[in-house]
Design a protein around this motif. Sequence first.
Motif, PDB file in Angstrom:
ATOM      1  N   ARG A  55       0.838  -1.200   0.000  1.00 37.24           N
ATOM      2  CA  ARG A  55       0.000   0.000   0.000  1.00 37.24           C
ATOM      3  C   ARG A  55       0.873   1.249   0.000  1.00 37.24           C
ATOM      4  O   ARG A  55       0.628   2.210  -0.723  1.00 37.24           O
ATOM      5  N   PHE A  56       1.933   1.195   0.828  1.00 39.58           N
ATOM      6  CA  PHE A  56       2.861   2.324   0.908  1.00 39.58           C
ATOM      7  C   PHE A  56       3.509   2.598  -0.447  1.00 39.58           C
ATOM      8  O   PHE A  56       3.540   3.739  -0.923  1.00 39.58           O
ATOM      9  N   ILE A  57       4.024   1.522  -1.087  1.00 43.34           N
ATOM     10  CA  ILE A  57       4.699   1.662  -2.382  1.00 43.34           C
ATOM     11  C   ILE A  57       3.756   2.201  -3.452  1.00 43.34           C
ATOM     12  O   ILE A  57       4.119   3.004  -4.295  1.00 43.34           O
ATOM     13  N   LYS A  58       2.523   1.718  -3.387  1.00 46.84           N
ATOM     14  CA  LYS A  58       1.543   2.105  -4.401  1.00 46.84           C
ATOM     15  C   LYS A  58       1.309   3.611  -4.367  1.00 46.84           C
ATOM     16  O   LYS A  58       1.099   4.233  -5.403  1.00 46.84           O
ATOM     17  N   ASP A  59       1.361   4.169  -3.178  1.00 53.22           N
ATOM     18  CA  ASP A  59       1.059   5.593  -3.036  1.00 53.22           C
ATOM     19  C   ASP A  59       2.289   6.489  -3.053  1.00 53.22           C
ATOM     20  O   ASP A  59       2.182   7.691  -3.227  1.00 53.22           O
ATOM     21  N   PHE A  60       3.459   5.887  -2.825  1.00 58.12           N
ATOM     22  CA  PHE A  60       4.678   6.670  -2.685  1.00 58.12           C
ATOM     23  C   PHE A  60       5.381   6.730  -4.035  1.00 58.12           C
ATOM     24  O   PHE A  60       5.774   5.703  -4.581  1.00 58.12           O
ATOM     25  N   PRO A  61       5.508   7.883  -4.649  1.00 60.81           N
ATOM     26  CA  PRO A  61       6.058   7.942  -6.008  1.00 60.81           C
ATOM     27  C   PRO A  61       7.579   7.773  -6.020  1.00 60.81           C
ATOM     28  O   PRO A  61       8.313   8.670  -5.641  1.00 60.81           O
ATOM     29  N   ILE A  62       8.044   6.585  -6.440  1.00 54.37           N
ATOM     30  CA  ILE A  62       9.471   6.331  -6.571  1.00 54.37           C
ATOM     31  C   ILE A  62       9.802   6.360  -8.051  1.00 54.37           C
ATOM     32  O   ILE A  62       9.301   5.532  -8.820  1.00 54.37           O
ATOM     33  N   LYS A  63      10.619   7.317  -8.454  1.00 55.48           N
ATOM     34  CA  LYS A  63      10.966   7.436  -9.866  1.00 55.48           C
ATOM     35  C   LYS A  63      12.222   6.632 -10.145  1.00 55.48           C
ATOM     36  O   LYS A  63      13.211   6.759  -9.435  1.00 55.48           O
ATOM     37  N   SER A  64      12.146   5.815 -11.173  1.00 50.95           N
ATOM     38  CA  SER A  64      13.203   4.855 -11.426  1.00 50.95           C
ATOM     39  C   SER A  64      13.374   4.654 -12.926  1.00 50.95           C
ATOM     40  O   SER A  64      12.455   4.892 -13.705  1.00 50.95           O
ATOM     41  N   THR A  65      14.575   4.193 -13.348  1.00 53.25           N
ATOM     42  CA  THR A  65      14.809   3.929 -14.763  1.00 53.25           C
ATOM     43  C   THR A  65      14.626   2.450 -15.109  1.00 53.25           C
ATOM     44  O   THR A  65      14.349   2.112 -16.250  1.00 53.25           O
ATOM     45  N   VAL A  66      14.816   1.577 -14.103  1.00 55.79           N
ATOM     46  CA  VAL A  66      14.567   0.147 -14.309  1.00 55.79           C
ATOM     47  C   VAL A  66      13.841  -0.402 -13.086  1.00 55.79           C
ATOM     48  O   VAL A  66      14.265  -0.163 -11.949  1.00 55.79           O
ATOM     49  N   VAL A  67      12.763  -1.118 -13.318  1.00 58.95           N
ATOM     50  CA  VAL A  67      12.000  -1.726 -12.227  1.00 58.95           C
ATOM     51  C   VAL A  67      11.783  -3.207 -12.533  1.00 58.95           C
ATOM     52  O   VAL A  67      11.526  -3.579 -13.687  1.00 58.95           O
ATOM     53  N   ILE A  68      11.921  -4.038 -11.503  1.00 55.06           N
ATOM     54  CA  ILE A  68      11.596  -5.466 -11.624  1.00 55.06           C
ATOM     55  C   ILE A  68      10.696  -5.844 -10.460  1.00 55.06           C
ATOM     56  O   ILE A  68      11.023  -5.597  -9.296  1.00 55.06           O
ATOM     57  N   SER A  69       9.547  -6.421 -10.771  1.00 56.33           N
ATOM     58  CA  SER A  69       8.612  -6.787  -9.715  1.00 56.33           C
ATOM     59  C   SER A  69       8.045  -8.182  -9.955  1.00 56.33           C
ATOM     60  O   SER A  69       8.005  -8.668 -11.089  1.00 56.33           O
ATOM     61  N   HIS A  70       7.587  -8.807  -8.886  1.00 53.32           N
ATOM     62  CA  HIS A  70       7.180 -10.204  -8.917  1.00 53.32           C
ATOM     63  C   HIS A  70       6.101 -10.439  -7.867  1.00 53.32           C
ATOM     64  O   HIS A  70       6.224  -9.982  -6.734  1.00 53.32           O
ATOM     65  N   ILE A  71       5.053 -11.127  -8.264  1.00 54.29           N
ATOM     66  CA  ILE A  71       4.077 -11.604  -7.284  1.00 54.29           C
ATOM     67  C   ILE A  71       4.076 -13.112  -7.358  1.00 54.29           C
ATOM     68  O   ILE A  71       4.019 -13.689  -8.443  1.00 54.29           O
ATOM     69  N   ARG A  72       4.156 -13.754  -6.216  1.00 56.49           N
ATOM     70  CA  ARG A  72       4.506 -15.163  -6.157  1.00 56.49           C
ATOM     71  C   ARG A  72       3.335 -16.052  -5.745  1.00 56.49           C
ATOM     72  O   ARG A  72       2.594 -15.723  -4.831  1.00 56.49           O
ATOM     73  N   GLN A  73       3.221 -17.166  -6.447  1.00 52.67           N
ATOM     74  CA  GLN A  73       2.438 -18.266  -5.918  1.00 52.67           C
ATOM     75  C   GLN A  73       3.418 -19.399  -5.668  1.00 52.67           C
ATOM     76  O   GLN A  73       4.041 -19.915  -6.599  1.00 52.67           O
ATOM     77  N   ALA A  74       3.603 -19.760  -4.410  1.00 51.38           N
ATOM     78  CA  ALA A  74       4.660 -20.704  -4.041  1.00 51.38           C
ATOM     79  C   ALA A  74       4.397 -22.069  -4.650  1.00 51.38           C
ATOM     80  O   ALA A  74       3.317 -22.628  -4.529  1.00 51.38           O
ATOM     81  N   ASN A  75       5.408 -22.613  -5.335  1.00 48.50           N
ATOM     82  CA  ASN A  75       5.379 -24.000  -5.801  1.00 48.50           C
ATOM     83  C   ASN A  75       6.499 -24.760  -5.113  1.00 48.50           C
ATOM     84  O   ASN A  75       6.301 -25.809  -4.551  1.00 48.50           O
ATOM     85  N   VAL A  76       7.689 -24.195  -5.194  1.00 48.61           N
ATOM     86  CA  VAL A  76       8.867 -24.796  -4.579  1.00 48.61           C
ATOM     87  C   VAL A  76       9.402 -23.800  -3.552  1.00 48.61           C
ATOM     88  O   VAL A  76       9.543 -22.627  -3.856  1.00 48.61           O
ATOM     89  N   GLY A  77       9.696 -24.265  -2.348  1.00 50.58           N
ATOM     90  CA  GLY A  77      10.231 -23.376  -1.322  1.00 50.58           C
ATOM     91  C   GLY A  77       9.114 -22.816  -0.475  1.00 50.58           C
ATOM     92  O   GLY A  77       8.054 -22.450  -0.974  1.00 50.58           O
ATOM     93  N   LYS A  78       9.355 -22.743   0.810  1.00 44.48           N
ATOM     94  CA  LYS A  78       8.317 -22.261   1.725  1.00 44.48           C
ATOM     95  C   LYS A  78       8.092 -20.759   1.538  1.00 44.48           C
ATOM     96  O   LYS A  78       8.890 -20.071   0.891  1.00 44.48           O
ATOM     97  N   VAL A  79       6.991 -20.275   2.066  1.00 44.34           N
ATOM     98  CA  VAL A  79       6.678 -18.846   1.986  1.00 44.34           C
ATOM     99  C   VAL A  79       7.500 -18.119   3.052  1.00 44.34           C
ATOM    100  O   VAL A  79       7.255 -18.272   4.241  1.00 44.34           O
ATOM    101  N   SER A  80       8.515 -17.404   2.649  1.00 43.51           N
ATOM    102  CA  SER A  80       9.363 -16.705   3.611  1.00 43.51           C
ATOM    103  C   SER A  80      10.063 -15.553   2.920  1.00 43.51           C
ATOM    104  O   SER A  80      10.120 -15.491   1.680  1.00 43.51           O
TER     105      SER A  80
END
Lengths: 256, 256
Positions: B62-87
């Motif tokens: 929520r914080f990130i969504k509202d906080f304007p961070i200006k960047s030249t390269v962004v990488i983001s990921h939303i995970r559904q765990a298949n291998v490896g515990k949620v941590s």
Amino acid sequence: MCELLGMSANVPTDICFSFSGLIKRGGGTGPHRDGWGIAFYQGKGVREFRDPQPGFNSEIARFIKDFPIKSTVVISHIRQANVGKVSLENTHPFIRELEGRYWCFAHNGQLKGLELLIDPNGERFMPVGDTDSEAAFCWLMSQLAKGRGQSPEERQSLIKSCADQLARLGVFNMLLSDADRLYVYCSTKLHWITRRAPFGVATLHDDDISANFGEETTVNDVVTVVATEPLTTNEEWVKMQPGELAVFERGELVNT
Amino acid sequence: MCELLGMSANVPTDICFSFSGLIKRGGGTGPHRDGWGIAFYQGKGVREFRDPQPGFNSEIARFIKDFPIKSTVVISHIRQANVGKVSLENTHPFIRELEGRYWCFAHNGQLKGLELLIDPNGERFMPVGDTDSEAAFCWLMSQLAKGRGQSPEERQSLIKSCADQLARLGVFNMLLSDADRLYVYCSTKLHWITRRAPFGVATLHDDDISANFGEETTVNDVVTVVATEPLTTNEEWVKMQPGELAVFERGELVNT
């Protein structure tokens, strides 16, 4: 001069209390106007927040101050730039992975003559920014990489020996962690305190805040806080000696 | 299945618009309930936020969504765990330093048989967590480390060759960056779009939000967004082919 803050605890502990004392010094009560950063270990993972803006009025600092992140090891730094421009890549703490662990580092002081230590052909770890601190960290990590398979005692002795070499180049107060242990090296100024049951009421030096630790903790909790200067006015902090390495694990001092 | 989002731009650009579409899928409109992470390059530095909690109701998201961070390269990921515990340590993107640059990586898919590629004596880079994704990234970085001093073309060709090998082990959709370039490898599903003047109004697929890019940008801005699925309903996204590597720099596609 920069302010360092570290924590080692035997249960995930919220550092909000100590952080609010430190962050006030980022342009509020101190001269540290050139950024801040904080790393929280949670298990083997590490969560970091950093901002080249003064901590005193940073949006992210405000968020961290209010958002309870429970952690077993914390390393934080507020910076007054001496070497290296004010930028994100020059903001402590710095992190590198070695042998499947994230190592995290923050430094207070200035070093001269690092080029005499660093291999001109490039060490295994190399700085991204242009601070003496990150260069020192990368050199230290490159030495640790050469000691692969060392016992914890051998590693501790290598860290002490590297820190001694760095301290000969200037002021080298350091916080370093591999998620389990918090290595604290004092060149000129560092204090620590271990809090355990029965917990009393602590009063912050820089803020009109006090917290009753007895309300927040159980009888088994052990929490050590390390800081450049004592953060509270009503507790006895241990003043470290120049050249001393203190190692904490799960809140307890583990070396002698 | 996980959702990937990447951005490459020629001026520091606020990704809030695209991120709000992605974050909705973290438990909101999609099945990705096992954490999310985002890395923003600013200069050579990188700022990361990650949370093992679902993006849909994470405080940090929520914080990130509202906080304007200006960047030249962004990488983001939303995970559904298949291998490896949620941590925390299993949450993308993963970051390693090589030759004084932070490399950042996120992966969608599952890989089987990685142990056949990885040196049993330990590669230079080793995973901290226990996901196939981080192990693949560490193997890839260890191969890049062996190619020290390569030209950009040689490096790109090495990345393609490593990605091809990994894709033979399962599904390997990848975002990778060294701060300057965004390397995008498609194994099964990735889309991208380059936006430039004259900017129109874009409508998000997952949210009742639209933005008029013309109001936010100058005539010289070039911004490429990469995502698993097109994020907008009224624009033409390029669908990548299996085995294809696309490389973006300053918002422009630089390979052919």
